[in-house]
Write a protein that holds these residues in place. Structure first.
Motif, mmCIF file in Angstrom:
data_model
loop_
_atom_site.group_PDB
_atom_site.id
_atom_site.type_symbol
_atom_site.label_atom_id
_atom_site.label_comp_id
_atom_site.label_asym_id
_atom_site.label_seq_id
_atom_site.Cartn_x
_atom_site.Cartn_y
_atom_site.Cartn_z
ATOM 1 N N HIS A 1 0.765 -1.252 -0.073
ATOM 2 C CA HIS A 1 -0.018 -0.078 0.120
ATOM 3 C C HIS A 1 0.657 1.249 -0.003
ATOM 4 C CE1 HIS A 1 -3.733 -2.165 0.390
ATOM 5 N NE2 HIS A 1 -3.365 -2.621 1.165
ATOM 6 N N GLY A 2 1.685 1.134 -0.875
ATOM 7 C CA GLY A 2 2.570 2.348 -0.895
ATOM 8 C C GLY A 2 3.896 2.244 0.137
ATOM 9 N N PRO A 3 4.896 2.978 -0.214
ATOM 10 C CA PRO A 3 6.104 2.989 0.372
ATOM 11 C C PRO A 3 6.086 2.467 1.956
ATOM 12 C CG PRO A 3 6.332 4.447 -1.212
ATOM 13 C CD PRO A 3 5.080 4.046 -1.014
ATOM 14 N N ASN A 4 6.850 1.395 2.588
ATOM 15 C CA ASN A 4 6.697 1.099 3.861
ATOM 16 C C ASN A 4 5.188 0.652 4.299
ATOM 17 O OD1 ASN A 4 9.496 1.363 4.081
ATOM 18 N ND2 ASN A 4 8.980 3.839 4.038
ATOM 19 N N LYS A 5 4.347 0.317 3.472
ATOM 20 C CA LYS A 5 3.105 -0.061 4.273
ATOM 21 C C LYS A 5 2.801 -1.451 3.472
ATOM 22 C CE LYS A 5 1.499 4.418 4.388
ATOM 23 N NZ LYS A 5 0.800 5.592 3.394
ATOM 24 N N LYS A 6 2.580 -2.448 3.937
ATOM 25 C CA LYS A 6 2.166 -3.573 3.560
ATOM 26 C C LYS A 6 1.199 -4.207 4.711
ATOM 27 C CE LYS A 6 5.838 -6.445 5.779
ATOM 28 N NZ LYS A 6 6.509 -5.139 6.587
ATOM 29 N N LEU A 7 0.084 -4.854 4.259
ATOM 30 C CA LEU A 7 -0.848 -5.678 5.147
ATOM 31 C C LEU A 7 -1.148 -7.059 4.593
ATOM 32 C CD1 LEU A 7 -3.518 -2.726 5.179
ATOM 33 C CD2 LEU A 7 -2.133 -3.542 7.105
ATOM 34 N N GLN B 1 2.626 -14.180 -2.719
ATOM 35 C CA GLN B 1 2.646 -14.142 -1.333
ATOM 36 C C GLN B 1 1.062 -14.048 -0.689
ATOM 37 O OE1 GLN B 1 5.199 -10.934 -0.082
ATOM 38 N NE2 GLN B 1 7.137 -12.245 -0.865
ATOM 39 N N ALA B 2 0.597 -15.156 -1.079
ATOM 40 C CA ALA B 2 -1.080 -15.015 -0.877
ATOM 41 C C ALA B 2 -1.383 -16.524 -1.000
ATOM 42 C CB ALA B 2 -1.839 -14.399 -2.017
ATOM 43 N N GLU B 3 -2.578 -16.802 -0.651
ATOM 44 C CA GLU B 3 -3.217 -18.019 -0.754
ATOM 45 C C GLU B 3 -3.494 -18.756 -2.064
ATOM 46 O OE1 GLU B 3 -5.151 -18.366 3.759
ATOM 47 O OE2 GLU B 3 -6.360 -17.499 2.125
ATOM 48 N N ASP C 1 11.633 -7.808 -3.040
ATOM 49 C CA ASP C 1 10.591 -7.275 -2.259
ATOM 50 C C ASP C 1 10.732 -6.437 -1.254
ATOM 51 O OD1 ASP C 1 8.655 -9.478 -3.482
ATOM 52 O OD2 ASP C 1 9.436 -10.854 -2.203
ATOM 53 N N LEU C 2 11.952 -6.302 -0.559
ATOM 54 C CA LEU C 2 12.233 -5.248 0.332
ATOM 55 C C LEU C 2 12.428 -3.931 -0.690
ATOM 56 C CD1 LEU C 2 14.829 -7.098 2.726
ATOM 57 C CD2 LEU C 2 12.246 -7.026 2.757
ATOM 58 N N HIS C 3 13.045 -3.986 -1.691
ATOM 59 C CA HIS C 3 13.150 -3.057 -2.426
ATOM 60 C C HIS C 3 11.872 -2.206 -2.906
ATOM 61 C CE1 HIS C 3 17.572 -2.590 -3.562
ATOM 62 N NE2 HIS C 3 17.655 -3.885 -3.671
ATOM 63 N N ILE C 4 11.011 -3.017 -3.054
ATOM 64 C CA ILE C 4 9.728 -2.492 -3.421
ATOM 65 C C ILE C 4 8.866 -1.866 -2.458
ATOM 66 C CG2 ILE C 4 7.357 -3.338 -3.962
ATOM 67 C CD1 ILE C 4 8.229 -5.654 -5.818
ATOM 68 N N GLU D 1 6.868 0.894 -10.595
ATOM 69 C CA GLU D 1 5.984 0.251 -11.274
ATOM 70 C C GLU D 1 4.888 -0.340 -10.348
ATOM 71 O OE1 GLU D 1 9.103 -0.475 -11.519
ATOM 72 O OE2 GLU D 1 9.556 0.915 -13.512
ATOM 73 N N VAL D 2 5.371 -0.832 -9.187
ATOM 74 C CA VAL D 2 4.374 -1.444 -8.314
ATOM 75 C C VAL D 2 3.774 -0.522 -7.536
ATOM 76 C CG1 VAL D 2 4.374 -2.905 -6.339
ATOM 77 C CG2 VAL D 2 6.296 -3.199 -7.834
ATOM 78 N N THR D 3 2.248 -0.666 -7.633
ATOM 79 C CA THR D 3 1.355 0.456 -7.214
ATOM 80 C C THR D 3 0.673 -0.218 -5.964
ATOM 81 O OG1 THR D 3 -0.111 -0.447 -8.862
ATOM 82 C CG2 THR D 3 1.016 1.287 -9.521
ATOM 83 N N ASP D 4 -0.207 0.728 -5.516
ATOM 84 C CA ASP D 4 -1.008 0.351 -4.089
ATOM 85 C C ASP D 4 -1.937 -0.552 -4.440
ATOM 86 O OD1 ASP D 4 -2.601 0.589 -1.905
ATOM 87 O OD2 ASP D 4 -2.887 2.668 -2.020
#
Lengths: 345, 345, 345, 345
Positions: B7-13, B119-121, B41-44, B51-54
């Motif tokens: 969900h944008g830089p430094n945000k993941k859920l 990284q999902a079911e 993945d850490l770079h993203i 290119e990787v979007t919310d």
């Protein structure tokens, strides 16, 4: 000095002979410390190699110490420990410049063939700078005798020409010293499977110890069916012929997968049937080669770094003066469970 | 289903998301059984890959079970266990036909990048027939997660491009997971020496266990001098850059022997100085590459035949639902002595 | 005899000098019949090559007649017509045995650099057997002067390293003699397009005559856009840098297609920016090389069989005694429309 | 529609047949605009290819216009002009992924063999995306018919496998259409000499026009002696077998130089004698191959850029409806001085 001299079919003597001297400025004279016997020496003794004439000292393998050098030799000096290549390379002709030392216009396989060889107390080595290799201090010199001929032969003619690659299936027909040299050096490239095929159970057991993943006794088992079974019916990617008779070359043609390689290592005395009526569309490659020994520097590194344990090929030890007895052992390889013998001066 | 969503830089859920469905006839939907986290993945997450979007599900590695296939898929069926390639390959475009899947005109690296990832079911895999690989029954599936990305990357970009050969000296700069993947796969070719260079003693100790013959802590030691010492002043035949910053690429230029190769594996964010004023006459080769995963079938064979133990790269295990904690561990790799983590659904 | 002698930056004299003699048994002394001037000679004269010291005879190209041979020389005899390689190769060291004569441990580029060169009435050639080539009777010897340096350089460093293949698009940056040598020899492999890029319209016109399919004047046109236009936006498969400055190497990085090669031929005096932030994922290969002249025998065959017309590179003719005037012409290449000059004794 | 249908040995009819329809989602139906006849079609008609059964439409070459596509086809649309490859490639199996389309697990050579072929008004093409090629607007489509089979066959099986290189000597045994296709494409690599060997003077005259440097009528001349004479006794570097009988393969073994290659192109019906008793030590390579057509995109570029004039192989023109007459001409090639015929719908 003493030398093992050929006197016509089935006649050899360990006899006195003139110590060799420098004839050309590029020569060296080497005092042999260790030598061995090759299957080719047995062929010569049978009279199969007519170029070898009465009076010839046999042998094309060995290590020793430089006794004397010609005035043009710059890479070596008296006292250096050296590995002798079975192939003499002038370093100057077209073939040598292309890395095909086997076809050197003034060298090639001449030792123990067209000039006196290494089964003697001393040997003259032509083109010393480009036909000898320094032995690093502290080396196991016995291991290095295997680098005069059989290891480069098994590697260049079998493994390199067979284009062995990681993940490949390799089939080696013939588990004699040369086949085993191919087995050892095929492992440089991490094939998934190495299948050894031979009629002698002892040699197959040795093969297992030296890294074969499967063995087939082709006197007792159907090698074609077994290889198909091991390879999901595809056949082997690399097939190495290490015997030299029509039957085994025939077998190789039935073992090779589409897109695969048959690398001939065996010395053949007869023509063979090539089944182009079947193979023309199988995208295969067949290679022949007399060893060039171009990989000797690399093989030396792999022995030094213990990636290659060439000593495993040695089964019997003799003094150089016991060479007649050593020949007897080597000629009865099956009975004696002999692979390579070492003769120490 | 649950997925790890950016969900944008430094945000993941780790949140609920619609289960993916077949969109194209060549798609498959795979139920993830095991996945992992990549340095990319850490770079993203840092926001370095715009290119990787919310809303994007991350991840491009994993194994799983086919849940559903599109009508054109012929190589797979529901229930098949599969390895997911980090690179999607259409199999039809010019690049795919040339074996350069990384540049596939409608695929390439898209998973967890331009489309939702692993990284999902569940994950939708485009071009399933040419982007998934069958897992043979009885395989250790954890080992195979390493074949989604880091092993082909270390092998293709580092070892193949570095042209590692028997007897060679290899220097690998960077002992993270990718550098270690190069270390493991370099051994397919039996180099004499593999020198690992890294500032972290733990990673150097791991390197030794995984086959390095020499290690250099370049925070404490002068890597250039040490490599010269190990190579008789010549430098290394193959130098593999597995970090991705100017300093390490600079170092590589000082380590390479005349006639040698620098194989870049690292992902770079800045330009580097290339010392052509010195290197123009050194006969060297520099390569770059985004992994093509063209060697995946071969790597599968080497894992099956135990020539490659990819499991050695795994240090930590989590449930898939603990992925936030797994990221924390992986982000603090030095503190946690972490290499690769496995997440099991 | 007379020789063109360097006396420090911007000082050269055509003066009397001792005729060279055999110093080593592997030497030959050659009477020069034709020689030429290289861009490198101009660099030396500017003082850019500090290894060249006061008193050195310049020149590393030429053909001549064997005047005298050392006692170890076996391939040549007095009176033989020979082509002199710019690279001296001992034939014995590791580098020579690997075909990398440029790094010969006792040779390499030494003529007109570390020892006296060919812009003289006589020259001593070390390692004659492996550094000279027989000129077949009836040859056009002027054509063959081009084989001392620029043709093997353009071919080995540019075309071979650039891996030019049938159907490829090749871009050559720099249409001086070396770039034109790459242009001529690239045609051995039948690329579909060869795009020459240079700021000099005369040289571009020559390029067209010599086989370029497209030319770009990069002073007047945007080379990047034009190459994209010619290649359907992909870029060139092989890009050959034949200038040696940061700007042109920078340009090459913008011209190369994914999966392509940049082959550096230019002699660089400064480091360059390498855009790994963009190129790390482009699967490209960059090579550098000092010419090995390992392809000289092959190039001789292509000249003999008229596959290569090297004479097209010659624009001006002088007597050897007019060498000061020849240098003046060559130094003002643009004004004089000069490519290569021939000096005849 | 009309089609040329096989009805058992020596029986063929130009007869009405159901127009083909899409059977698989990856199929295309192509309206044939131009086709040709292959030597293989004559073999089939003799009954030599038992897999071809009564009712089969013959032909595996041609160009046409897409009439209809299956739902999975993405590279082509109705109305596109296409070149048909003689080899159908699924693009997904192991062999296709390795570039060995000839052994595609569900394709390979099936057109006019296991499924209906191209000597008809319409043909169904399986795996259209990976078995058809776009014809650029403005192309000479007649020239491109030669790219369905004989040019890739001559090139891949003969020239690529024969490793033809600049400066090499090439001997081609057989100057029929396939031998001539090898002759044309061998010139991509600028060999010094190309020697054509055939018993038909007309074909030898054509060979001269198409680029042969020497010709030998082996009915009238001793080909072995002549090749020795042309090659300074060494033999040819590359020998291409383009006939397919034991006598010509035997000849090839006597023509090849040490270190050389024998590339088999001919379709063989019998096994041949391989003289390993002589060749085991000659460092030669023998290859077989069913064309993969992996080079078709490259060949298209060389035709577009006029590096290859494939039209030179066409001698006769017919309407498609005159195909029975065209077969008659092609079957009496010597009498009719026929090479390839073009049939236009």
């Amino acid at each position: 000095m003493k030398a093992l001299v050929y006197h016509g079919p089935n006649k050899k003597l360990w006899e006195d002979k003139q110590k060799p001297v420098i004839q050309e400025p590029t020569d060296a004279v080497v005092r042999i410390t260790k030598t061995t016997i090759c299957g080719t020496d047995l062929h010569i003794l049978k009279g199969d190699v007519p170029e070898v004439t009465d009076g010839r000292t046999l042998g094309h393998e060995g290590v020793g110490v430089i006794e004397e050098i010609g005035p043009s030799v710059t890479n070596f000096k008296k006292g250096d420990h050296v590995l002798i290549s079975c192939i003499s390379s002038c370093g100057k002709c077209d073939y040598c410049r292309r890395g095909m030392y086997s076809h050197c216009e003034s060298g090639g396989w001449i030792l123990g063939h067209l000039i006196d060889g290494t089964q003697a107390e001393y040997v003259r080595i032509p083109f010393a700078d480009t036909s000898l290799y320094h032995i690093p201090e502290g080396s196991d010199e016995e291991s290095l005798v295997m680098l005069s001929d059989i290891l480069p032969t098994g590697f260049e003619c079998g493994v390199l020409n067979g284009q062995v690659k990681p993940g490949d299936t390799v089939a080696i027909v013939g588990a004699g010293p040369i086949g085993l040299a191919s087995l050892l050096t095929a492992q440089f490239y991490s094939p998934s499977e190495i299948i050894m095929i031979d009629p002698d159970d002892y040699r197959l057991a040795v093969s297992k110890k030296l890294g074969a993943t499967q063995t087939i006794n082709n006197k007792k088992e159907n090698a074609i069916e077994k290889v198909k079974e091991f390879t999901g019916k595809k056949g082997a990617d690399s097939v190495i012929e290490a015997v030299g008779i029509p039957e085994t070359f025939e077998l190789c043609q039935s073992l090779v997968a589409p897109g695969g390689r048959i690398a001939n290592v065996g010395v053949h005395g007869k023509s063979v049937d090539l089944h182009l009526e079947r193979l023309w569309a199988h995208n295969i490659t067949i290679t022949t080669r007399l060893v060039d020994t171009i990989t000797t520097p690399m093989l030396l590194k792999t022995v030094q770094s213990k990636k290659l344990n060439s000593k495993q090929l040695i089964t019997h030890y003799f003094k150089l003066s016991e060479i007649i007895q050593a020949y007897d052992t080597f000629q009865h390889a099956e009975r004696e469970k002999a692979l390579k013998v070492i003769l120490t001066a």
